[in-house]
Design a protein around this motif. Structure first.
Motif, PDB file in Angstrom:
ATOM      1  N   GLY A  61       0.793  -1.225   0.000  1.00 15.09           N
ATOM      2  CA  GLY A  61       0.000   0.000   0.000  1.00 15.09           C
ATOM      3  C   GLY A  61       0.823   1.271   0.000  1.00 15.09           C
ATOM      4  N   LEU A  64       1.551   2.145  -3.534  1.00 16.38           N
ATOM      5  CA  LEU A  64       0.344   2.664  -4.192  1.00 16.38           C
ATOM      6  C   LEU A  64       0.106   4.115  -3.764  1.00 16.38           C
ATOM      7  CD1 LEU A  64      -2.047  -0.412  -3.854  1.00 16.38           C
ATOM      8  CD2 LEU A  64      -0.568   0.206  -5.776  1.00 16.38           C
ATOM      9  N   VAL A  90      -6.202   7.613   1.383  1.00 12.14           N
ATOM     10  CA  VAL A  90      -6.331   6.635   0.313  1.00 12.14           C
ATOM     11  C   VAL A  90      -7.267   5.524   0.757  1.00 12.14           C
ATOM     12  CG1 VAL A  90      -4.308   5.268   0.999  1.00 12.14           C
ATOM     13  CG2 VAL A  90      -5.056   5.253  -1.387  1.00 12.14           C
ATOM     14  N   THR A  91      -8.028   5.024  -0.175  1.00 10.10           N
ATOM     15  CA  THR A  91      -8.858   3.846   0.048  1.00 10.10           C
ATOM     16  C   THR A  91      -8.392   2.787  -0.940  1.00 10.10           C
ATOM     17  OG1 THR A  91     -10.739   5.200   0.712  1.00 10.10           O
ATOM     18  CG2 THR A  91     -11.219   2.925   0.039  1.00 10.10           C
ATOM     19  N   TYR A  92      -7.960   1.647  -0.405  1.00 14.15           N
ATOM     20  CA  TYR A  92      -7.521   0.533  -1.246  1.00 14.15           C
ATOM     21  C   TYR A  92      -8.741  -0.311  -1.584  1.00 14.15           C
ATOM     22  CZ  TYR A  92      -3.064   2.102   0.568  1.00 14.15           C
ATOM     23  OH  TYR A  92      -1.984   2.875   0.910  1.00 14.15           O
ATOM     24  N   ALA A 131      -7.228   1.715  -6.340  1.00 17.00           N
ATOM     25  CA  ALA A 131      -7.323   2.596  -5.174  1.00 17.00           C
ATOM     26  C   ALA A 131      -7.846   3.966  -5.590  1.00 17.00           C
ATOM     27  CB  ALA A 131      -5.957   2.743  -4.505  1.00 17.00           C
ATOM     28  N   GLU A 132      -8.437   4.645  -4.609  1.00 18.46           N
ATOM     29  CA  GLU A 132      -8.883   6.037  -4.764  1.00 18.46           C
ATOM     30  C   GLU A 132      -8.172   6.866  -3.695  1.00 18.46           C
ATOM     31  OE1 GLU A 132     -10.733   7.411  -7.041  1.00 18.46           O
ATOM     32  OE2 GLU A 132     -11.713   5.693  -7.987  1.00 18.46           O
TER      33      GLU A 132
END
Length: 150
Positions: A61, A64, A90-92, A131-132
């Motif tokens: 992560g 990312l 961040v949202t995975y 991800a966002e």
């Protein structure tokens, strides 16, 4: 010589990206590539290498986040204002895998005064969203380019 105030918005964004890229060791050392840049927008790509995998064998992560953060940085520095991150999250959504070519597309949501909000979507080569990321930026109140560097 073209000075910053004589450039189109696209030329200014490209000049800012070139200046930022020249000293961005982290982005370069991770093998990221700046695919495109425009006012308030940037696209950066990266291939997940073995060094970037975690104990589950998926993309770590932190890498990312770094990819998204780099795209965010290039997007929010396209206006010739030295700009830094103020807050990021961040949202995975789904794991990335070894060998995946990931694309981070950053675009501006809002820019008022010295503050901005940018969203970054990371996708893999098949279009799946990985991800966002949302970043809040803050201008330092100084130009990124000097006229000589433009």
């Amino acid at each position: 010589m073209i000075v910053a105030q004589d450039m189109t918005d696209q030329q200014l964004a490209e000049a800012c990206a070139k200046a930022l890229w020249s000293t961005d060791n982290a982005t370069q050392q991770l093998g990221m590539e700046l695919a495109s840049v425009g006012p308030g927008e940037a696209v950066i790509e990266m291939v997940v290498t073995e060094r970037m995998t975690n104990g589950h064998g998926t993309a770590h992560g932190g890498y990312l986040f770094t990819l998204a953060d780099s795209a965010f940085a290039f997007a929010c520095n396209t206006y010739n204002q030295a700009t830094v991150a103020q807050h990021c999250s961040v949202t995975y959504i789904t794991p990335g895998a070894l060998g995946d070519r990931l694309t981070a597309h950053a675009h501006e949501i809002s820019r008022k005064g010295r503050s901005g909000i940018y969203d970054v979507t990371i996708t893999r080569q098949d279009g799946t969203v990985i991800a966002e990321f949302r970043g809040h930026s803050r201008s330092l109140g100084q130009p990124l380019l000097t006229d000589a560097g433009a």
